[in-house]
Design a protein around this motif. Structure first.
Motif, PDB file in Angstrom:
ATOM      1  N   UNK A  60      24.650 -12.589 -11.041  1.00 21.52           N
ATOM      2  CA  UNK A  60      25.688 -11.865 -10.382  1.00 21.52           C
ATOM      3  C   UNK A  60      27.140 -12.610 -10.400  1.00 21.52           C
ATOM      4  N   UNK A  61      26.907 -13.966 -10.707  1.00 23.47           N
ATOM      5  CA  UNK A  61      28.067 -14.707 -10.729  1.00 23.47           C
ATOM      6  C   UNK A  61      28.706 -14.712 -12.279  1.00 23.47           C
ATOM      7  N   UNK A  62      27.890 -14.587 -13.079  1.00 22.39           N
ATOM      8  CA  UNK A  62      28.374 -14.609 -14.484  1.00 22.39           C
ATOM      9  C   UNK A  62      29.542 -13.517 -14.835  1.00 22.39           C
ATOM     10  N   UNK A  63      29.141 -12.084 -14.619  1.00 18.51           N
ATOM     11  CA  UNK A  63      30.123 -11.185 -15.068  1.00 18.51           C
ATOM     12  C   UNK A  63      31.432 -11.259 -13.974  1.00 18.51           C
ATOM     13  N   UNK A  64      31.226 -11.772 -12.620  1.00 19.30           N
ATOM     14  CA  UNK A  64      32.532 -11.986 -11.927  1.00 19.30           C
ATOM     15  C   UNK A  64      33.384 -13.024 -12.301  1.00 19.30           C
ATOM     16  N   UNK A  65      32.940 -14.038 -12.675  1.00 20.30           N
ATOM     17  CA  UNK A  65      33.505 -15.116 -13.358  1.00 20.30           C
ATOM     18  C   UNK A  65      34.124 -15.018 -14.699  1.00 20.30           C
ATOM     19  N   UNK A  66      33.130 -14.092 -15.496  1.00 25.25           N
ATOM     20  CA  UNK A  66      33.580 -13.694 -16.917  1.00 25.25           C
ATOM     21  C   UNK A  66      34.936 -12.907 -16.790  1.00 25.25           C
ATOM     22  N   UNK A  67      34.809 -11.895 -16.104  1.00 23.94           N
ATOM     23  CA  UNK A  67      35.850 -10.939 -16.203  1.00 23.94           C
ATOM     24  C   UNK A  67      37.052 -11.359 -15.617  1.00 23.94           C
ATOM     25  N   UNK A  68      36.983 -12.301 -14.699  1.00 21.87           N
ATOM     26  CA  UNK A  68      38.345 -12.944 -14.033  1.00 21.87           C
ATOM     27  C   UNK A  68      38.769 -14.002 -14.798  1.00 21.87           C
ATOM     28  N   UNK A  69      37.768 -14.517 -15.819  1.00 25.66           N
ATOM     29  CA  UNK A  69      38.498 -15.468 -16.792  1.00 25.66           C
ATOM     30  C   UNK A  69      39.279 -14.619 -17.829  1.00 25.66           C
ATOM     31  N   UNK A  70      38.625 -13.297 -18.286  1.00 25.33           N
ATOM     32  CA  UNK A  70      39.364 -12.557 -19.107  1.00 25.33           C
ATOM     33  C   UNK A  70      40.641 -12.233 -18.601  1.00 25.33           C
ATOM     34  N   UNK A  71      40.816 -11.955 -17.387  1.00 29.14           N
ATOM     35  CA  UNK A  71      42.232 -11.722 -16.890  1.00 29.14           C
ATOM     36  C   UNK A  71      43.014 -12.611 -16.909  1.00 29.14           C
TER      37      UNK A  71
END
Length: 154
Positions: A60-71
């Motif tokens: 669950x944490x991976x996509x949350x932090x991943x998309x935040x990093x992209x932004x």
């Protein structure tokens, strides 16, 4: 949160996700190869617990932090390496979701064999080989995601 903190959380959680997967697979594989029903029962119980504690939370944490990093980094979401990372991550999760159910079944079959003092039922082996068949593409998908995250190829 700042970029470095989010990136650290992303890398840490990916390490837990991949490490738990590899560790669980290793111990379950070798316990199963041993054919020691008691060992298999203990290992399957532990693997199910590890999946709930570590794999679920980090998945669950991976996509949350991943998309935040992209932004935060200003990467275009449509970049090829990001698109392929998402596709491969979804593929790995699509393999993992049935694996969770399979591991619960493996645990139940092993526990029943121990309680009855019998060898593993045929169903254990059918579940086990399905578990292997789903684990292989998930493993390679995660390896490729790691590569894409590091290399960020154009």
């Amino acid at each position: 949160m700042d970029y470095v903190t989010v990136k650290w959380l992303h890398i840490l959680s990916s390490t837990f996700l991949f490490g738990t997967g590899i560790g669980s697979a290793f111990y379950l594989l070798f316990a199963t190869i041993s054919r020691d029903v008691r060992a298999i029962a203990v290992v399957t119980r532990t693997v199910v617990l590890a999946d709930w504690l570590f794999t679920t939370t980090t998945a669950i944490l991976q996509p949350l932090t991943g998309f935040y990093l992209i932004r935060l980094a200003g990467f275009p979401v449509h970049a090829t390496w990001i698109r392929w990372s998402i596709i491969l991550y979804v593929l790995a999760l699509a393999c993992w979701l049935p694996v969770v159910w399979i591991q619960i079944r493996l645990r139940a079959v092993a526990r029943e064999a121990v309680e009855r003092n019998e060898p593993l039922a045929f169903s254990y082996w059918r579940y086990f080989w399905t578990w292997v068949a789903l684990g292989v593409p998930a493993f390679f998908a995660f390896v490729m995601v790691f590569y894409l995250m590091v290399a960020k190829p154009a």
